[in-house]
Design an enzyme around this catalytic site. Structure first.
Site, PDB file in Angstrom:
ATOM      1  N   ARG A 116      -7.367   3.366  -1.035  1.00 61.70           N
ATOM      2  CA  ARG A 116      -6.643   2.643   0.014  1.00 61.70           C
ATOM      3  C   ARG A 116      -5.444   1.931  -0.601  1.00 61.70           C
ATOM      4  O   ARG A 116      -5.613   1.138  -1.529  1.00 61.70           O
ATOM      5  CB  ARG A 116      -7.594   1.648   0.699  1.00 61.70           C
ATOM      6  CG  ARG A 116      -8.599   2.348   1.599  1.00 61.70           C
ATOM      7  CD  ARG A 116      -9.733   1.422   1.971  1.00 61.70           C
ATOM      8  NE  ARG A 116     -10.498   1.046   0.778  1.00 61.70           N
ATOM      9  CZ  ARG A 116     -11.508   0.191   0.773  1.00 61.70           C
ATOM     10  NH1 ARG A 116     -11.892  -0.383   1.894  1.00 61.70           N
ATOM     11  NH2 ARG A 116     -12.138  -0.096  -0.345  1.00 61.70           N
ATOM     12  N   ASP A 123      -1.900  -0.488  -0.375  1.00 62.24           N
ATOM     13  CA  ASP A 123      -1.413  -1.660   0.356  1.00 62.24           C
ATOM     14  C   ASP A 123      -0.119  -1.358   1.101  1.00 62.24           C
ATOM     15  O   ASP A 123       0.519  -0.335   0.860  1.00 62.24           O
ATOM     16  CB  ASP A 123      -1.151  -2.800  -0.641  1.00 62.24           C
ATOM     17  CG  ASP A 123      -2.436  -3.420  -1.143  1.00 62.24           C
ATOM     18  OD1 ASP A 123      -3.292  -3.739  -0.313  1.00 62.24           O
ATOM     19  OD2 ASP A 123      -2.567  -3.572  -2.374  1.00 62.24           O
ATOM     20  N   ARG A 132      -0.375  -3.195 -10.013  1.00 59.28           N
ATOM     21  CA  ARG A 132       0.784  -4.072  -9.795  1.00 59.28           C
ATOM     22  C   ARG A 132       0.709  -5.330 -10.654  1.00 59.28           C
ATOM     23  O   ARG A 132       1.743  -5.835 -11.119  1.00 59.28           O
ATOM     24  CB  ARG A 132       0.909  -4.421  -8.309  1.00 59.28           C
ATOM     25  CG  ARG A 132       1.342  -3.220  -7.462  1.00 59.28           C
ATOM     26  CD  ARG A 132       1.140  -3.449  -5.974  1.00 59.28           C
ATOM     27  NE  ARG A 132       1.859  -4.611  -5.497  1.00 59.28           N
ATOM     28  CZ  ARG A 132       1.666  -5.160  -4.287  1.00 59.28           C
ATOM     29  NH1 ARG A 132       0.773  -4.635  -3.447  1.00 59.28           N
ATOM     30  NH2 ARG A 132       2.364  -6.195  -3.928  1.00 59.28           N
TER      31      ARG A 132
END
Lengths: 245, 245
Positions: free
Chosen positions: B50, B52, B198
């Site tokens: 999944r 973002d 990230r």
């Protein structure tokens, strides 16, 4: 007045093209307004190769005369600051002698045309490629392209609006390469006629999908008639990549 | 019910993320609605990783159960037809056995994070890269990255909202490569914590610009505290590139 040479990148999608026009934003207009803000008076920016609406550049070259001297980096940074939010960036600025002319001093232009060749539509490359769903044979396209190399009358690949004095041009490079789903067509010449690259690409696409034989490209060239060649490929696949001086 | 495996590409910019949410369009929602139009009843699409809001994919993998059998190409083409104009494309569909699960069968995920490292802002790559104007030293970044390879408690690089049972992960690949103005950071592991890539990239950027030493990355990892590591890099540079089964 000090003259600056600018290396310019832009996304052609929102523009009416390089050239200032009354009906919308142009790359030239964005740069001229940005640089006018730096120096407080109107300036004129001239480029090496005027691109059409929707055509991109990662290596456009332009020049501008400014009323006084700035550091080259200050010119680059101010242009980028004031060009926001338009998708135009000055990658490099440098002070040059005033006999440098972005257009008339240029001795070579290079373009790349990108085709996304797969069944699924373009997503990450939307507005950056020509999406062609039918499979293209790049070897056949290269065979067709080879007929265009060298010095020819390119009337068959010239837009009606073309203002060049002569349709005779020398085409140095026309390379068709596949990298996975992406086909890149690299074109290089001293100069090109209006729409020449897109008309050559639109014709080679007919060869790639098997509607034309490679030899049909030679026949179309010899006909010296725009009607003899293929359709104009859409602008979004085309990039001006470099200018040689 | 026949199960299909889908290879999916999307531009994450306009989405709230992969997952269906009440506050906006999701990639999952677009695919589910497109496939529901094909088969005339609601379907559920599950993915391997999944992503973002703002994060892209060129190699997301998902699966869906359809009420009857279609040719794999019909599934792909119908999904792409009905997904328009959303920037989501099914690159490939294939019929798989019903013990295939996009998420639970996956044994490896690979991401790339792209940084455009130059003074001029991103234009052709807007929303596709993290623009970092200050020069980054990729050798130093790689030195820092090497401290993260292997099996560690990655609490320092884990989002507060992360739902994983354990913060211990095995990081197989973290390669920092420069190609001209573009820096690509390739990350590979069986699975990642929420925001892990990230957060690692945001930390390595500190090393690249000289604010941190490479060894500070090791210290941050050992601290097992999110506050000890660098900030979260923005979503637009991140791509899910492949899933291994």
């Amino acid at each position: 007045m000090p003259r600056y040479r600018l290396l310019v990148e832009y996304d052609g999608t929102p523009f009416v093209g390089w050239q200032r026009q009354p009906n919308g934003d142009s790359v030239q207009g964005v740069l001229e307004q940005a640089l006018a803000k730096l120096c407080g008076q109107p300036v004129m920016v001239q480029c090496a190769g005027r691109t059409d609406a929707g055509v991109h550049a990662c290596g456009q070259v332009a020049h501008v005369d400014l009323p006084r001297e700035y550091s080259a980096d200050a010119v680059r940074d101010a242009a980028n600051f004031h060009a926001k939010p338009h998708p135009v960036a000055v990658l490099r600025a440098e002070l040059v002698s005033d006999d440098f002319h972005a257009r008339f001093s240029a001795v070579g232009r290079a373009y790349v045309y990108r085709i996304l060749n797969r069944r699924a539509p373009s997503v990450l490359d939307k507005n950056r490629v020509w999406w062609v769903a039918v499979g293209l044979d790049v070897e056949r396209m290269q065979e067709g392209a080879n007929h265009l190399l060298g010095c020819h009358d390119f009337t068959s690949f010239r837009a009606a609006a073309c203002q060049a004095a002569s349709p005779v041009k020398h085409l140095d490079v026309l390379d068709v390469r596949r990298c996975g789903e992406m086909i890149e067509i690299h074109a290089g010449a001293r100069s090109f006629l209006h729409h020449q690259v897109r008309n050559m690409v639109g014709t080679l696409k007919l060869v790639g999908e098997g509607k034309w034989s490679p030899d049909d490209v030679r026949v179309a060239l010899k006909a010296c008639s725009r009607a003899a060649a293929g359709p104009t490929a859409p602008p979004e696949g085309l990039y001006l990549t470099s200018v040689r001086y």
